[in-house]
Motif scaffolding. Structure first.
Motif, short mmCIF file in Angstrom:
data_model
loop_
_atom_site.label_atom_id
_atom_site.label_comp_id
_atom_site.label_asym_id
_atom_site.label_seq_id
_atom_site.Cartn_x
_atom_site.Cartn_y
_atom_site.Cartn_z
N LYS A 115 -9.55 -1.34 -7.21
CA LYS A 115 -9.81 -2.59 -6.48
C LYS A 115 -11.18 -2.49 -5.81
O LYS A 115 -11.50 -1.46 -5.21
N ASP A 133 -7.78 1.59 1.13
CA ASP A 133 -8.64 2.30 2.09
C ASP A 133 -8.14 2.07 3.52
O ASP A 133 -8.65 2.67 4.47
N SER A 134 -7.11 1.22 3.67
CA SER A 134 -6.42 1.10 4.96
C SER A 134 -5.83 2.45 5.37
O SER A 134 -5.50 2.66 6.54
N GLU A 137 -7.68 -12.37 0.88
CA GLU A 137 -7.28 -11.92 2.22
C GLU A 137 -7.74 -12.91 3.30
O GLU A 137 -8.92 -13.29 3.35
N VAL A 144 0.45 -3.88 4.10
CA VAL A 144 0.31 -2.45 4.38
C VAL A 144 1.70 -1.89 4.72
O VAL A 144 2.39 -2.43 5.58
N VAL A 148 0.69 -8.85 -0.91
CA VAL A 148 0.50 -7.43 -0.59
C VAL A 148 0.49 -7.27 0.92
O VAL A 148 0.01 -8.15 1.65
N THR A 169 0.86 -1.18 0.00
CA THR A 169 0.00 0.00 0.00
C THR A 169 0.89 1.24 0.00
O THR A 169 2.07 1.18 0.39
N LEU A 181 -0.80 0.02 -4.00
CA LEU A 181 -2.24 0.07 -3.74
C LEU A 181 -2.56 1.27 -2.85
O LEU A 181 -2.06 1.35 -1.72
N ILE A 236 -2.83 -11.80 1.04
CA ILE A 236 -2.50 -11.11 2.30
C ILE A 236 -3.07 -12.00 3.39
O ILE A 236 -4.29 -12.17 3.49
N ASP A 283 -8.13 1.90 -4.32
CA ASP A 283 -9.09 1.07 -3.60
C ASP A 283 -10.42 1.82 -3.51
O ASP A 283 -10.46 2.94 -3.01
N VAL A 289 -7.31 -10.15 -5.05
CA VAL A 289 -6.70 -10.23 -3.72
C VAL A 289 -7.43 -11.31 -2.91
O VAL A 289 -8.66 -11.35 -2.90
#
Ligand code: KIV
Length: 264
Positions: free
Chosen positions: A112, A44-45, A181, A214, A212, A22, A41, A202, A83, A179
């Motif tokens: 995404k 939205d984290s 997760e 963060v 991926v 990210t 990426l 992830i 995202d 992705v």
């Protein structure tokens, strides 16, 4: 070499691992791009690690657009993926296409979207509109209230089948990657073997086509919580704290600014 959507697909065919992190700002984008990351990426984290929200739900289209513009200005070779935040693509197809299109206008090269079978009509519409889509299934944080927490997904036979069905449907709808997760390793391996588009994991084990994480987590900048799947490559928070303390001390003691820091 510039990374493109077709070159991401080729990496899977060549069995070359795909890397993604990210990224939320210009300075970090310059560094990640120089280091050779394949994809950045604009997650939205950002809502949690940059803005301090409790989860990703409050993040707005404008916030992702702001971060996307900053990251795109620092990108040379990496593919920038924006995202789509909660409620930016669920209300109507028209609104979704418009919001996704705004991300491309801001400099992203793909978007995404969280969701499986239920978003595939939209994914196909975006694909036909020239907007490359990365899917996101398994633990989808925007659905935390439905899922009842941040839990590993696909552990029962029913949810396992649903995830396989969603991965297949996303591929058929035109998504260029997906992705996975928080999915058991065995299931993510199975999905990776079944579909021809790359899987980016992830918390999904070792056999996905790419990984991926963060950026704040791998740098040790975010100390809020640390999931099992995160590897901290450096512990920057205490390093920064020490530098800031040194600055405070030097200002207080009159050691900064020194001779070399002043204009004459
Ligand atoms: O927002 C985000 O950072 C993400 C990744 C964790 C996949 O969606």
């Amino acid at each position: 070499m510039k990374i493109t959507v077709p070159s991401i697909l080729e990496k899977k065919q060549r069995k070359e691992k795909i890397t993604m992190l990210t990224c939320y700002d210009y300075s970090t984008a310059l560094i990640l791009d120089r280091a050779g990351i394949d994809m950045m990426l604009v997650g939205d984290s950002a809502g949690v690690v940059f803005s301090g929200y409790e989860n990703t739900l409050p993040v707005s289209v404008d916030e992702i657009l702001y971060h996307t513009r900053a990251v795109s200005r620092g990108r040379k070779n990496a593919l920038v993926v924006a995202d789509m935040p909660f409620l930016s693509y669920q209300v109507s197809v028209e609104e979704a296409v418009k919001n996704c299109g705004l991300m491309l206008k801001a400099g992203a090269e793909a978007v995404k979207l969280e969701g499986g079978v239920e978003i595939c009509d939209l994914v196909n519409k975006l694909f036909l509109s020239g907007i490359p889509v990365m899917g996101h299934i398994g633990l989808t944080p925007q659905s935390v209230n439905v899922l009842g927490g941040y839990k590993v997904q696909g552990k029962t036979e029913e949810t396992r089948k649903k995830l396989i069905e969603s991965a297949r449907a996303l591929e058929s709808a035109g998504a260029f990657s997906v992705v996975l997760e928080c999915v058991p390793e065995e299931l993510s391996k199975e999905i990776t073997e079944i579909i021809d588009i790359p899987t980016i994991g992830i918390g999904a084990g070792r056999f996905t086509d790419g990984q991926v994480l963060v950026i704040n987590d791998i740098l040790g900048l975010f100390e809020g919580f640390r999931p099992k799947f995160v590897k901290r490559y450096i512990d920057l928070a205490p390093v920064i704290e020490k530098a800031v303390k040194d600055y405070i001390d030097e200002v207080k003691e009159g050691k900064f600014p020194a001779e070399e820091n002043i204009f004459k």
